[in-house]
Design an enzyme around this catalytic site. Structure first.
Site, PDB file in Angstrom:
ATOM      1  N   HIS A  67       0.825  -1.119  -0.235  1.00 28.56           N
ATOM      2  CA  HIS A  67       0.417   0.135   0.130  1.00 28.56           C
ATOM      3  C   HIS A  67       0.541   1.552  -0.138  1.00 28.56           C
ATOM      4  O   HIS A  67       0.556   1.837  -0.365  1.00 28.56           O
ATOM      5  CB  HIS A  67      -0.854   0.066   1.271  1.00 28.56           C
ATOM      6  CG  HIS A  67      -0.248   0.241   2.442  1.00 28.56           C
ATOM      7  ND1 HIS A  67       0.163  -1.214   3.445  1.00 28.56           N
ATOM      8  CD2 HIS A  67      -0.372   1.560   3.355  1.00 28.56           C
ATOM      9  CE1 HIS A  67       1.009  -0.325   4.323  1.00 28.56           C
ATOM     10  NE2 HIS A  67       0.323   0.957   4.094  1.00 28.56           N
TER      11      HIS A  67
HETATM   12  N1  UDP Z   1      -4.081  -5.815   8.804  1.00 24.59           N
HETATM   13  C1  UDP Z   1      -5.016  -6.906   8.457  1.00 24.59           C
HETATM   14  N2  UDP Z   1      -6.562  -7.144   7.689  1.00 24.59           N
HETATM   15  C2  UDP Z   1      -5.048  -6.801   6.232  1.00 24.59           C
HETATM   16  C3  UDP Z   1      -4.248  -6.436   6.333  1.00 24.59           C
HETATM   17  C4  UDP Z   1      -3.576  -6.632   7.529  1.00 24.59           C
HETATM   18  O1  UDP Z   1      -6.023  -6.416   9.847  1.00 24.59           O
HETATM   19  O2  UDP Z   1      -5.612  -7.156   5.061  1.00 24.59           O
HETATM   20  C5  UDP Z   1      -3.462  -5.857   9.458  1.00 24.59           C
HETATM   21  C6  UDP Z   1      -1.965  -5.923  10.188  1.00 24.59           C
HETATM   22  O3  UDP Z   1      -1.909  -7.430  10.436  1.00 24.59           O
HETATM   23  C7  UDP Z   1      -1.272  -5.637  11.139  1.00 24.59           C
HETATM   24  C8  UDP Z   1      -2.042  -3.994  10.362  1.00 24.59           C
HETATM   25  O4  UDP Z   1      -3.095  -4.324   9.256  1.00 24.59           O
HETATM   26  O5  UDP Z   1      -1.676  -5.280  12.077  1.00 24.59           O
HETATM   27  C9  UDP Z   1      -0.617  -3.166   9.137  1.00 24.59           C
HETATM   28  O6  UDP Z   1      -1.448  -1.731   9.010  1.00 24.59           O
HETATM   29  P1  UDP Z   1      -1.015  -1.473   7.819  1.00 24.59           P
HETATM   30  O7  UDP Z   1      -0.623  -2.111   7.085  1.00 24.59           O
HETATM   31  O8  UDP Z   1      -2.104  -0.513   6.940  1.00 24.59           O
HETATM   32  O9  UDP Z   1      -0.183   0.062   8.360  1.00 24.59           O
HETATM   33  P2  UDP Z   1       1.157  -0.307   8.856  1.00 24.59           P
HETATM   34  O10 UDP Z   1       1.558  -1.171   9.786  1.00 24.59           O
HETATM   35  O11 UDP Z   1       2.497  -0.487   7.359  1.00 24.59           O
HETATM   36  O12 UDP Z   1       1.223   1.873   8.670  1.00 24.59           O
END
Ligand code: UDP
Length: 364
Positions: free
Chosen positions: A209
């Site tokens: 993303h």
């Molecule tokens: N996650 C989820 N469903 C999905 C993909 C990710 O619940 O289909 C969860 C994942 O386990 C983690 C969080 O979303 O806890 C990560 O969010 P994201 O990747 O949007 O943000 P980042 O960590 O990159 O800031």
């Protein structure tokens, strides 16, 4: 004390859940903490927001500022206006923000301009890549924060290097891992497990993303096609973030082993990660979860704000050049991936430590 907790986007909800639980536990023991949960509405899609409140048993927000989508500036401005009103009606002794999303930064600015102290959970992490919107959010937030709750010694060192006094840095561990360890027994097999005839260590999970990976159509197409090629016929399960979906739907990517789905709920997603041969991602939170579950993790970036997931955990930075990732897949297919260890204090007790510090700081 009156505390305002801010959450706005998917990765915030996993972080806020254990903090609320720890506050509730202290309240039951008579601590004088009143809190309001403010959802900025930065993420509003049910797949990225509402479902996590049910799954993680987070109380409904006291208010949703409903800012919705927009450019970085539009969202920042809308959050600031909404949050300024919120703090006018419900004055606070402390605003607590988590992570590095636009809401984290916008609410920090509003709180400080209103003379309210700010606590930042997951403070001090830096990728060194100012091209990432999150890096700007981290820098601005930490430049105004009063109490820095940190996840690693790297973060502590970054803050000390910036001149933050040690007395303001509280090394507490990782609230995201509090949620992971608590929810692990509840992980849920998604229906696609049987539909696709999946079995443990016989498929990949892919998430993408970051603007650097998903905003240029041809590069995205080549990256996904490269991953599928190197996965050697194993299924690649790809829960697609709405940001990525916009572009992906315009690409003609018909690959037999690539399975694109809506974003999954937390319990189903982490069931898939836990049993995967590897997770391939550009998410920061996923690298932490993979590390704790000892699942091989390839990060499709050239930098990380979480170097402990590489130095200690299962994560490897593989960049995003489809030609250059083959070698990393070879290591995995040869069974030579590192097992990895668990970073210090990623033990499920970070939120308790945070609330204990609040009790001391505010003499509750
Ligand atoms: N996650 C989820 N469903 C999905 C993909 C990710 O619940 O289909 C969860 C994942 O386990 C983690 C969080 O979303 O806890 C990560 O969010 P994201 O990747 O949007 O943000 P980042 O960590 O990159 O800031």
């Amino acid at each position: 004390m009156n505390l305002t907790l801010v959450a706005g986007a998917r990765p915030n909800f996993m972080k806020i859940a254990p903090i609320i639980e720890a506050i509730e536990a202290k309240k039951k023991c008579g601590a004088d903490i009143n809190y309001r949960l403010v959802h900025t509405g930065q993420h509003y899609d049910e797949h990225l927001s509402g479902r996590f409140f049910d799954e993680l048993h987070i109380p409904r927000p006291d208010i949703n500022l409903g800012v919705g989508s927009g450019t970085q500036a539009e969202q920042t401005a809308a959050i600031m206006i909404g949050f300024e009103n919120e703090l006018k009606y419900y004055p606070s002794d402390l605003v607590m923000v988590v992570g590095d999303v636009t809401s984290t930064m916008a609410c920090t600015i509003v709180a400080k301009k209103g003379g309210i102290k700010v606590a930042h959970v997951e403070a001090g992490i830096r990728s060194g890549d100012i091209g990432m919107p999150e890096e700007i959010n981290r820098i601005v937030t930490d430049s105004l924060t009063d109490y820095f709750f940190t996840t690693s010694d790297y973060a502590n060192a970054n803050l000390k290097g910036l001149g933050v006094p040690e007395s303001k840095i509280f090394f507490v561990g990782n609230v995201m891992i509090d949620t992971l360890l608590k929810q692990e027994p509840r992980f849920k097999q998604p229906t696609l497990w049987n539909d696709l005839d999946l079995s443990p260590k016989n498929y990949f999970v892919l998430t993408l993303h970051r603007p650097g990976n998903v905003d240029a159509p041809q590069a995205l197409k080549q990256l996904v096609a490269g991953i599928v090629k190197h996965s050697k016929g194993l299924p690649v399960i790809f829960p697609v973030h709405p940001r990525t979906e916009k572009l992906l739907s315009t690409l003609d990517l018909n690959l037999d082993t690539l399975h694109c789905l809506k974003p999954l709920g937390y319990l189903e997603f982490n069931y898939l990660v836990k049993n995967a041969l590897a997770v391939i991602t550009d998410s920061g939170g996923v690298t932490e979860e993979a590390t704790v579950m000892h699942v091989p993790c390839m990060t499709l970036r050239t930098s990380t704000e979480r170097p402990e997931t590489c130095a200690i955990g299962t994560n490897v930075l593989v960049g995003n050049d489809p030609e250059k990732i083959e070698h990393t897949f070879d290591l995995l297919h040869a069974g030579q991936w590192k097992t990895g260890g668990i970073p210090e204090l990623w033990d499920g007790l970070a939120a308790e430590r945070i609330v204990d510090h609040l009790m001391t700081i505010f003499e509750l």
